[in-house]
Write a protein that holds these residues in place. Structure first.
Motif, PDB file in Angstrom:
ATOM      1  N   UNK A  24       0.830  -1.206   0.000  1.00  0.00           N
ATOM      2  CA  UNK A  24       0.000   0.000   0.000  1.00  0.00           C
ATOM      3  C   UNK A  24       0.864   1.255   0.000  1.00  0.00           C
ATOM      4  N   UNK A  25       1.950   1.206   0.759  1.00  0.00           N
ATOM      5  CA  UNK A  25       2.843   2.361   0.835  1.00  0.00           C
ATOM      6  C   UNK A  25       3.444   2.658  -0.541  1.00  0.00           C
ATOM      7  N   UNK A  26       3.822   1.612  -1.262  1.00  0.00           N
ATOM      8  CA  UNK A  26       4.365   1.775  -2.613  1.00  0.00           C
ATOM      9  C   UNK A  26       3.335   2.422  -3.542  1.00  0.00           C
ATOM     10  N   UNK A  27       2.125   1.887  -3.515  1.00  0.00           N
ATOM     11  CA  UNK A  27       1.073   2.376  -4.406  1.00  0.00           C
ATOM     12  C   UNK A  27       0.755   3.837  -4.123  1.00  0.00           C
ATOM     13  N   UNK A  28       0.615   4.165  -2.844  1.00  0.00           N
ATOM     14  CA  UNK A  28       0.264   5.536  -2.459  1.00  0.00           C
ATOM     15  C   UNK A  28       1.366   6.514  -2.844  1.00  0.00           C
ATOM     16  N   UNK A  29       2.621   6.118  -2.652  1.00  0.00           N
ATOM     17  CA  UNK A  29       3.734   7.023  -2.917  1.00  0.00           C
ATOM     18  C   UNK A  29       3.986   7.262  -4.401  1.00  0.00           C
ATOM     19  N   UNK A  30       3.818   6.232  -5.242  1.00  0.00           N
ATOM     20  CA  UNK A  30       4.093   6.426  -6.670  1.00  0.00           C
ATOM     21  C   UNK A  30       2.830   6.818  -7.441  1.00  0.00           C
ATOM     22  N   UNK A  31       1.663   6.643  -6.819  1.00  0.00           N
ATOM     23  CA  UNK A  31       0.437   7.129  -7.437  1.00  0.00           C
ATOM     24  C   UNK A  31      -0.452   6.089  -8.065  1.00  0.00           C
ATOM     25  N   UNK A  32       0.098   4.916  -8.431  1.00  0.00           N
ATOM     26  CA  UNK A  32      -0.709   3.885  -9.076  1.00  0.00           C
ATOM     27  C   UNK A  32       0.053   2.570  -9.052  1.00  0.00           C
ATOM     28  N   UNK A  33      -0.664   1.464  -8.968  1.00  0.00           N
ATOM     29  CA  UNK A  33      -0.009   0.165  -8.864  1.00  0.00           C
ATOM     30  C   UNK A  33       0.821  -0.168 -10.108  1.00  0.00           C
ATOM     31  N   UNK A  34       0.361   0.245 -11.277  1.00  0.00           N
ATOM     32  CA  UNK A  34       1.128  -0.022 -12.500  1.00  0.00           C
ATOM     33  C   UNK A  34       2.438   0.761 -12.511  1.00  0.00           C
ATOM     34  N   UNK A  35       2.416   1.946 -11.919  1.00  0.00           N
ATOM     35  CA  UNK A  35       3.604   2.798 -11.890  1.00  0.00           C
ATOM     36  C   UNK A  35       4.698   2.219 -11.006  1.00  0.00           C
ATOM     37  N   UNK A  36       4.304   1.363 -10.049  1.00  0.00           N
ATOM     38  CA  UNK A  36       5.301   0.747  -9.149  1.00  0.00           C
ATOM     39  C   UNK A  36       6.387   0.045  -9.948  1.00  0.00           C
TER      40      UNK A  36
END
Length: 367
Positions: A24-36
């Motif tokens: 969740x922290x990754x998704x929230x920080x980069x803006x979108x799950x695909x962007x991770x």
């Protein structure tokens, strides 16, 4: 949800060393799950909790193959699912920091009813526990609660069957994937549960009912409901773990007392003695503590202050909460594209202006 996004979620879910909190922290920080998976490693390393080991597993190419295989299974078998940033994700689970980013589901689950309780306990249920469980659910039926449990032997299956008998929705949370059922003897109840509710699991199709999976499953049982009820437990057991998790989520816990000499009442008696659970003697105890006995009155009209000036970020937050209702802090950050470190002070300013109010579990809603 498009295929690319679901594939990215599955890939993230499969990455070792990255649990739900870090995901969740990754998704929230980069803006979108695909962007991770498009972001540079140097950028990801700046996120607290992302070390070299986590990055290594995040970009493991084997995970792509695993995710593609599971995606095919989902598509071929028309498996439904709920993503934590979408509206159909269980609202109570949003309050739980370690809840799954993705839940698979089957049946006719409808979580619009806010009266959700979990009932768990020993697999070695006595006639005392069975009679109480059946009577409890029968007495609660007039309030139309959703009954959640783990589909295991003993208390679990008793709760599911009693819910079905009383025409209540029941949800079984599994500790394995949808390709098998545990215990096998409970296969005969699958259709009944699906017709009267359904199944949730965070585990992929081929995942086996391993011991550690049952412990992970317990957090969903505790988190999805407003209260957890323990009906008989030995001094140690999985239902006590569920009670501890429910307490950590600041949820109500009830326990059925028993004789001091009874092995499968010791766990419940200890919970009550140590103020980790409310003493449960009848359905009235639940109804009163959860305020189910208060008749809903028309909402009083609250006169809002007119012409409150909002800046651009405050307006974004207002529009989001106005459209979707109460939201989790991390979700607001993601939806409004405002970093957490900035968001907290903005929310405080909006609270002082009388625009919104904070709720338990890092939730916020408009006044």
């Amino acid at each position: 949800m498009n295929e690319e996004k679901l594939l990215a979620i599955l890939r993230l879910q499969k990455s070792k060393a990255i649990g739900d909190i870090l995901a969740k922290k990754l998704i929230v920080n980069v803006g979108d799950v695909e962007q991770v998976f498009k972001e540079k490693s140097a950028t990801l390393q700046k996120i607290n909790g992302i070390g070299a080991n986590a990055l290594k597993h995040l970009f493991d190419k084997k995970n792509i193959e695993f995710a593609q295989s599971e995606l095919k299974y989902i598509q071929d078998n028309t498996i439904a699912y709920s993503y934590f940033l979408e509206d159909d994700y269980p609202k109570n689970l949003l309050n739980c920091i370690d809840s799954p980013i993705l839940l698979f589901k089957g049946g006719n689950i409808n979580l619009n009813n806010d009266k959700i309780i979990s009932i768990v306990g020993t697999r070695n249920m006595s006639s005392y526990g069975r009679d109480f469980c059946n009577k409890l659910i029968e007495e609660l039926a007039e309030h139309n609660p959703i009954i959640v449990s783990g589909f295991a032997y003993g208390v679990d299956i008793c709760a599911h069957k009693a819910a079905i008998k009383n025409n209540l929705q029941t949800i079984a949370v599994l500790a394995h994937g949808f390709e098998q059922i545990y215990p096998k003897i409970h296969k005969k109840y699958i259709n009944q549960v699906n017709e009267n509710g359904g199944f949730f699991t965070e585990f992929w199709s081929e995942e086996q009912p391993l011991r550690e999976n049952f412990l992970k499953r317990n957090r969903i049982v505790a988190g999805i409901s407003k209260a957890t009820i323990i009906i008989e437990s030995a001094e140690k057991g999985g239902s006590l773990v569920t009670a501890d998790i429910a307490n950590s989520y600041d949820r109500d816990v009830f326990a059925l007392p028993g004789r001091a000499s009874d092995m499968y009442s010791k766990g419940c008696n200890n919970l009550i003695k140590n103020n980790r659970a409310e003493l449960l003697t009848s359905a009235d105890d639940i109804v009163k503590l959860l305020n189910w006995d208060i008749k809903e009155n028309p909402k009083k009209t609250i006169q809002k202050q007119l012409f409150i000036e909002l800046n651009e970020n405050e307006q974004k937050i207002y529009d989001l909460l106005n459209q979707k209702g109460q939201q989790l802090l991390d979700v607001i950050s993601l939806e409004c594209n405002i970093p957490i470190y900035q968001l907290s002070s903005i929310l405080l300013q909006m609270e002082m202006k009388g625009v919104l109010k904070p709720l338990p579990g890092k939730l916020f809603e408009l006044i």
